[in-house]
Enzyme design. Structure first.
Site, PDB file in Angstrom:
ATOM      1  N   LYS A  86       0.817  -1.215   0.000  1.00  0.00           N
ATOM      2  CA  LYS A  86       0.000   0.000   0.000  1.00  0.00           C
ATOM      3  C   LYS A  86       0.855   1.272   0.000  1.00  0.00           C
ATOM      4  O   LYS A  86       0.442   2.307  -0.506  1.00  0.00           O
ATOM      5  CB  LYS A  86      -0.938  -0.006   1.199  1.00  0.00           C
ATOM      6  CG  LYS A  86      -2.042  -1.050   1.057  1.00  0.00           C
ATOM      7  CD  LYS A  86      -3.089  -0.872   2.138  1.00  0.00           C
ATOM      8  CE  LYS A  86      -4.320  -1.718   1.846  1.00  0.00           C
ATOM      9  NZ  LYS A  86      -4.031  -3.173   1.923  1.00  0.00           N
ATOM     10  N   GLU A 108     -10.770   6.673   2.903  1.00  0.00           N
ATOM     11  CA  GLU A 108     -11.649   5.815   3.676  1.00  0.00           C
ATOM     12  C   GLU A 108     -10.898   4.516   3.883  1.00  0.00           C
ATOM     13  O   GLU A 108     -10.002   4.177   3.108  1.00  0.00           O
ATOM     14  CB  GLU A 108     -12.969   5.591   2.949  1.00  0.00           C
ATOM     15  CG  GLU A 108     -13.046   4.361   2.069  1.00  0.00           C
ATOM     16  CD  GLU A 108     -12.149   4.397   0.855  1.00  0.00           C
ATOM     17  OE1 GLU A 108     -11.812   5.509   0.387  1.00  0.00           O
ATOM     18  OE2 GLU A 108     -11.774   3.305   0.379  1.00  0.00           O
ATOM     19  N   SER A 376       2.378  -9.793  -0.516  1.00  0.00           N
ATOM     20  CA  SER A 376       1.937  -8.385  -0.541  1.00  0.00           C
ATOM     21  C   SER A 376       2.150  -7.668   0.782  1.00  0.00           C
ATOM     22  O   SER A 376       2.299  -6.445   0.806  1.00  0.00           O
ATOM     23  CB  SER A 376       0.466  -8.308  -0.951  1.00  0.00           C
ATOM     24  OG  SER A 376      -0.325  -9.131  -0.109  1.00  0.00           O
TER      25      SER A 376
HETATM   26  C1  LIG Z   1      -4.831  -4.232   1.363  1.00  0.00           C
HETATM   27  C2  LIG Z   1      -4.076  -5.478   1.157  1.00  0.00           C
HETATM   28  C3  LIG Z   1      -4.370  -6.359   0.082  1.00  0.00           C
HETATM   29  C4  LIG Z   1      -5.526  -6.165  -0.870  1.00  0.00           C
HETATM   30  O1  LIG Z   1      -5.432  -5.072  -1.717  1.00  0.00           O
HETATM   31  P1  LIG Z   1      -5.137  -5.189  -3.283  1.00  0.00           P
HETATM   32  O2  LIG Z   1      -5.525  -3.848  -3.782  1.00  0.00           O
HETATM   33  O3  LIG Z   1      -5.964  -6.286  -3.848  1.00  0.00           O
HETATM   34  O4  LIG Z   1      -3.704  -5.455  -3.435  1.00  0.00           O
HETATM   35  C5  LIG Z   1      -3.567  -7.474  -0.093  1.00  0.00           C
HETATM   36  N1  LIG Z   1      -2.548  -7.746   0.743  1.00  0.00           N
HETATM   37  C6  LIG Z   1      -2.244  -6.943   1.793  1.00  0.00           C
HETATM   38  C7  LIG Z   1      -1.120  -7.308   2.690  1.00  0.00           C
HETATM   39  C8  LIG Z   1      -2.997  -5.789   2.031  1.00  0.00           C
HETATM   40  O5  LIG Z   1      -2.690  -5.006   3.078  1.00  0.00           O
END
Ligand SMILES: *Cc1c(COP(=O)(O)O)cnc(C)c1O
Length: 408
Positions: A86, A108, A376
């Site tokens: 993010k 938000e 992620s």
């Molecule tokens: C917010 C989040 C996601 C989901 O968001 P995408 O826009 O689909 O990438 C995935 N993994 C983590 C660790 C997150 O914090």
């Protein structure tokens, strides 16, 4: 404006008349930034000093040996500041806000992760920051609310409707309409009206650009398959973009929750519960019934628990370029345990969805292949959620004692 931002019929910008000028300004600022070679340079240099970029690719040697199949590589977005990809999006938008000369940002947030990321960005750039959160989410996500407030953001509880994410989105739009001259709305994923899907994917493409080069250096060839979890779709589009024109299979993994037949999931692209519709300013697959009523969603991972999905992914699904699968809550906990114990890595519950599918397919691939998984985010920041998910009795006891201590 309405003609822009379509991906074979998905996307668009279904916005109130009053916001058209603000969106035009944003589209213009983004296009200029994109065409300015210094902008990407400024962005990557900011990310290297503020958020550990380039994040490494890790060879998962023990898992590779265990599955006796392809070499397994992991892109480490968990090493970003605030613990997930993010940061890539919010810092990029921060640079744009600076270019537009605005001084205030709003956002938000449901799970609170995007709120924390936005609050760090606002602190770094010296912007005023207001975060809207449904009252129910606000109560569930106290640790993230704590950090947003410490970072200097004002967190506003939304008491309308069901008091969750979608109500917070409505409130953030109301704020924007009232303060559009001074304020930018920092959208957290590759959804919403144009230019957000394109803009958020553009900033997240840093993941794929780095990863393609890194895996070529490490492995000498392209991976056979790339796996990413899909909430709104931003981390998936980010890593996929690096391999879009290559003979590489791209696999997006959605929240299968308690099973695709249970009605308790958040799978828009591989269940039968989604329909194409227009909501929240854009056209895509939404989890809704035949009357267009949005359905309740469920996932063990708060970041994947969303009714819509990026219009770019809806298009890539129909074009057959990305394959979509779902991972259940139970499979996610098993993959998370395995990854922690075999590799010493702690993926977020969201990221563990991608690991589930990679582990299912690894035994069917040969040792000639390699695969790449996007981690992620990191799980250790989510200790409250993960300890709950594993129903760890000692953790529960600890929380009880802690609470009693405060009241003593
Ligand atoms: C917010 C989040 C996601 C989901 O968001 P995408 O826009 O689909 O990438 C995935 N993994 C983590 C660790 C997150 O914090």
């Amino acid at each position: 404006m309405i003609n822009r931002g379509y991906y074979e019929g998905f996307g668009g910008a279904y916005i109130p008349e009053i916001l058209v000028a603000t969106f035009d300004e944003l589209v213009d600022a983004f296009q200029k930034a994109k065409n300015d070679p210094h902008f990407w340079q400024e962005y990557t240099s900011l990310m290297s000093s503020f958020s550990c970029r380039p994040t490494p690719v890790t060879f998962a040697e023990n898992l590779t040996r265990m599955f006796k199949g392809p070499r397994i590589y992991i892109k480490r977005e968990d090493l970003n500041h605030t613990g997930a990809h993010k940061a890539n999006n919010v810092m990029g938008q921060g640079l744009l806000v600076k270019r537009m000369g605005k001084k205030r940002v709003i956002a938000e947030t449901g799970a609170g992760q995007h709120g924390v990321a936005t609050a760090t960005m606002a602190a770094r750039f010296g912007f005023e920051c207001t975060i809207y959160m449904g009252e129910v989410d606000l109560e569930r996500q106290r640790p993230n609310v704590f950090w947003m407030e410490r970072l200097g953001a004002r967190v506003v509880p939304v008491l309308d409707g069901t008091r969750i994410l979608k109500d917070a989105i409505n409130e953030a739009f109301r704020d924007w309409v009232t303060h559009m001259d001074t304020t930018h709305y920092v959208l957290g994923t590759a959804c919403g009206p144009h230019p957000f899907p394109e803009m958020v994917s553009y900033f997240q493409s840093i993941i794929g650009k780095e990863a393609r080069k890194q895996i070529m250096d490490l492995d000498g060839r392209l991976p056979s398959r790339v796996y990413a979890c899909v909430g709104g779709g931003s981390n998936a589009l980010g890593i996929f973009s690096g391999f879009m024109d290559d003979p590489v299979a791209l696999v997006g993994v959605e929240a299968g929750g308690k099973g695709l037949d249970s009605g308790e999931h958040a799978s828009r692209l591989c269940s039968n519960d989604a329909r194409i519709g227009v909501a929240q300013g854009y056209k895509t697959y939404f989890l809704q019934n035949s009357d267009g009523q949005m359905k309740k969603t469920h996932s063990i991972a708060a970041g994947l628990d969303y009714v819509g999905v990026s219009p770019i992914l809806s298009h890539l699904k129909e074009a057959g370029r990305v394959r979509f699968e779902a991972a259940s809550d139970e499979e996610v906990l098993n993959a998370l345990s395995l990854t922690m114990q075999k590799e010493g890595l702690i993926p977020a519950l969201e990221s563990a969805h991608a690991f589930v599918q990679a582990f299912k397919e690894a035994p069917t691939l040969s040792s000639e292949d390699s695969i790449l998984i996007n981690q992620s985010g990191r799980g250790d920041k989510d200790i409250f959620t993960i300890a709950d998910a594993f129903t760890d009795p000692k953790w529960r006891e600890f929380i009880k004692k802690k609470a009693e201590g405060y009241h003593a």
